[in-house]
Write a protein that holds these residues in place. Structure first.
Motif, short mmCIF file in Angstrom:
data_model
loop_
_atom_site.label_atom_id
_atom_site.label_comp_id
_atom_site.label_asym_id
_atom_site.label_seq_id
_atom_site.Cartn_x
_atom_site.Cartn_y
_atom_site.Cartn_z
N ALA A 269 0.83 -1.21 0.00
CA ALA A 269 0.00 0.00 0.00
C ALA A 269 0.86 1.25 0.00
O ALA A 269 0.55 2.23 -0.69
N ILE A 270 1.95 1.24 0.75
CA ILE A 270 2.83 2.41 0.84
C ILE A 270 3.47 2.71 -0.51
O ILE A 270 3.52 3.86 -0.95
N GLN A 271 3.95 1.68 -1.20
CA GLN A 271 4.60 1.91 -2.49
C GLN A 271 3.60 2.35 -3.55
O GLN A 271 3.93 3.20 -4.40
N LEU A 272 2.38 1.81 -3.50
CA LEU A 272 1.36 2.25 -4.47
C LEU A 272 0.97 3.70 -4.21
O LEU A 272 0.76 4.46 -5.14
N ALA A 273 0.89 4.08 -2.94
CA ALA A 273 0.57 5.46 -2.60
C ALA A 273 1.65 6.40 -3.11
O ALA A 273 1.34 7.50 -3.60
N THR A 310 -9.58 11.43 5.84
CA THR A 310 -9.33 12.41 6.91
C THR A 310 -7.94 12.31 7.54
O THR A 310 -7.51 13.26 8.20
N LYS A 311 -7.25 11.19 7.37
CA LYS A 311 -5.97 10.97 8.06
C LYS A 311 -4.82 11.28 7.13
O LYS A 311 -4.47 10.49 6.27
N MET A 312 -4.22 12.48 7.27
CA MET A 312 -3.22 12.96 6.31
C MET A 312 -2.00 13.56 7.03
O MET A 312 -1.81 14.76 7.05
N ALA A 353 -9.99 18.48 4.71
CA ALA A 353 -10.04 19.29 3.50
C ALA A 353 -9.18 18.72 2.39
O ALA A 353 -9.39 19.02 1.22
N THR A 354 -8.19 17.88 2.75
CA THR A 354 -7.34 17.31 1.71
C THR A 354 -8.07 16.24 0.92
O THR A 354 -7.76 16.00 -0.23
N ALA A 355 -9.00 15.54 1.56
CA ALA A 355 -9.95 14.63 0.88
C ALA A 355 -9.31 13.46 0.15
O ALA A 355 -9.93 12.87 -0.69
N GLY A 356 -8.06 13.12 0.43
CA GLY A 356 -7.48 11.91 -0.12
C GLY A 356 -7.17 11.94 -1.59
O GLY A 356 -6.95 10.90 -2.21
N LEU A 357 -7.17 13.11 -2.21
CA LEU A 357 -6.86 13.21 -3.63
C LEU A 357 -5.44 13.71 -3.82
O LEU A 357 -4.78 14.15 -2.90
N THR A 395 3.30 8.65 3.28
CA THR A 395 3.20 8.83 4.73
C THR A 395 1.76 8.79 5.18
O THR A 395 1.43 8.19 6.22
N ASN A 396 0.87 9.43 4.42
CA ASN A 396 -0.56 9.38 4.74
C ASN A 396 -1.05 7.94 4.88
O ASN A 396 -1.69 7.56 5.86
N VAL A 397 -0.74 7.14 3.87
CA VAL A 397 -1.25 5.76 3.81
C VAL A 397 -0.63 4.90 4.91
O VAL A 397 -1.31 4.06 5.51
#
Length: 442
Positions: A269-273, A310-312, A353-357, A395-397
């Protein structure tokens, strides 16, 4: 004549070679750098255009699934809480750990920024900046949560409003109970369909990597990175300290599990992110690796979608802290204790506000407007943003997977055996072992 299973087992097996997914990503990174360098150094316009189109198509495919994926993932995740004991306690503790880790991350970002003064000596001036098209302010943030209609959030990809609609639908379904079950059954089926389709897109990540990395190198080259060297290094160092310092420390002391094992399980997951620059696009993989790390599926299906929107820690904590100091350096604005506390507050409260995009422009403008810094400063960072966004999203993921492990361990629901065994990539499933042939007579 009898042929035993043991004699067949001794026969030399046909060697097979499987190129693991992580190696495909690494190969894509290497090819992207090579093609990007060729396109820039030799001025090969068709190659640059091809790289850009390949990268754009990959990101567009990810974005195509974002709106329905977020809606159904949040809806199903909220209703899945009814299957978990102490659901309210789990939800509260998840949110609490989101806030704690965000505070730690923003503290690290501020410390690095104060030590390095990333905007000093860059040669940039206020005239080099320009105000972004997308703004973020507390009024916009608060009023923008509730949509004006049901269709617009999906057509304009307003993830925060989609989350609001999904949360309302999920809570309503919980209140209705058995009457809502037919709708929930359809929602679960649609979510599985979307995740399956997105999985096919994720399989294209190595090709997308070539286009995205190649475009970054071909468009910006190393000169731009050199001009922003301190700021870029600060972002990468700050994110690395959180990902490989803070998270392992929390896993070892709070969850009392082996941090190395976490990265073995969560690395896909980290590498794909890192490549996709999208927490939401990575969400199916994040959820799968989180479950493989021993987090109960019912809880993971709530915590991961909630975290993906929400977790960023990268985009909403480290980045705005360092960016605010960088822009303050360029515009010669002095920041004090009050401003630093405001940055921490915005990071904890406004991270949705970052919304995962891809990108963190809205979060940055929200921070700057709160501090009273010129929004034109955002324009100074737009060119370098794709390179920064890769590390921020990784880092987010990582944080989105860490928190469910922490909460599960503290609540005594983490499967320690599954955690210890989580080492293979979910994209590299080995075929099920076939039973040994029985003895046959001839």
């Amino acid at each position: 004549m009898a042929v035993s299973a043991s004699s067949q087992a001794q026969a030399p097996a046909k060697a097979s070679f499987k190129f693991p997914f992580w190696a495909q990503i690494v190969a894509g990174l290497a090819l992207g750098v090579l093609f990007g360098w060729i396109a820039r150094s030799q001025d090969v316009s068709w190659l640059k255009t091809t790289l850009e189109q390949v990268g754009d198509i990959f990101i567009q495919l990810l974005k195509l699934a974002v709106a329905p994926l977020v809606f159904f993932a949040i809806l199903v995740s909220i209703t899945n809480l009814r299957k978990v004991n102490n659901a309210a306690r789990l939800a509260t503790r998840t949110l609490l750990w989101f806030m704690i880790t965000s505070l730690i991350a923003v503290g690290i970002g501020l410390a690095i920024g104060l030590l390095t003064d990333p905007g000093a000596g860059t040669g940039l001036t206020p005239a080099d900046g320009k105000e972004p098209k997308r703004h973020g302010s507390w009024i916009d943030f608060l009023t923008g949560i509730v949509p004006k209609d049901i269709i617009t959030p999906f057509t304009e990809l307003n993830v925060l409003q989609i989350v609001f609609l999904a949360a309302v639908a999920g809570i309503a379904a919980l209140q209705l109970g058995a009457k809502a079950q037919p709708v929930l059954t359809i929602a679960e089926s649609v979510l599985e369909l979307l995740q399956k389709a997105l999985w096919w897109v994720i399989r294209l990540a190595p090709i997308g990597t070539v286009g995205l990395i190649g475009t970054a190198i071909a468009s910006y080259g190393w000169d731009l990175i050199g001009k922003y060297a301190t700021f870029t290094a600060d972002i990468y160092i700050g994110c690395a300290l959180v990902m490989f310092g803070v998270y392992p420390l929390l896993l070892a002391t709070v969850a009392k599990v082996n941090p190395v094992q976490f990265f073995k399980g969560a690395w896909p997951a980290i590498q794909l992110a890192f490549v996709s620059r999208s927490s939401v696009g990575t969400m199916p993989v994040t959820q799968k690796v989180t479950e493989r790390l021993g987090v109960p599926k019912e809880y993971a299906s709530f915590a991961v979608p909630f975290g993906a929107t929400t977790k960023m820690d990268g985009c909403a904590a480290i980045y705005p802290a360092l960016a605010a100091i960088f822009i303050a350096n360029i515009f010669d604005v002095q920041l004090g204790i009050k401003e630093y506390l405001l940055i921490a507050f915005v990071s904890v409260v406004g991270s949705a506000a970052t919304a995962g995009l891809t990108g963190a422009t809205v979060m940055l403008t929200l921070t700057l407007s709160t501090l009273g810094l010129p929004l034109a400063g955002v324009g100074l960072l737009m060119a370098i943003d794709p390179i920064l966004d890769m590390m921020r999203t990784a880092t987010n993921v990582a944080g989105q997977a860490v928190v469910p492990v922490l909460v599960s361990a503290r609540e005594g629901i983490l499967d320690k055996e599954a955690y210890a065994a989580a080492s293979s990539s979910p994209l590299d499933e080995a075929p099920a072992a076939q039973p040994a042939p029985v003895a046959v007579a001839a």
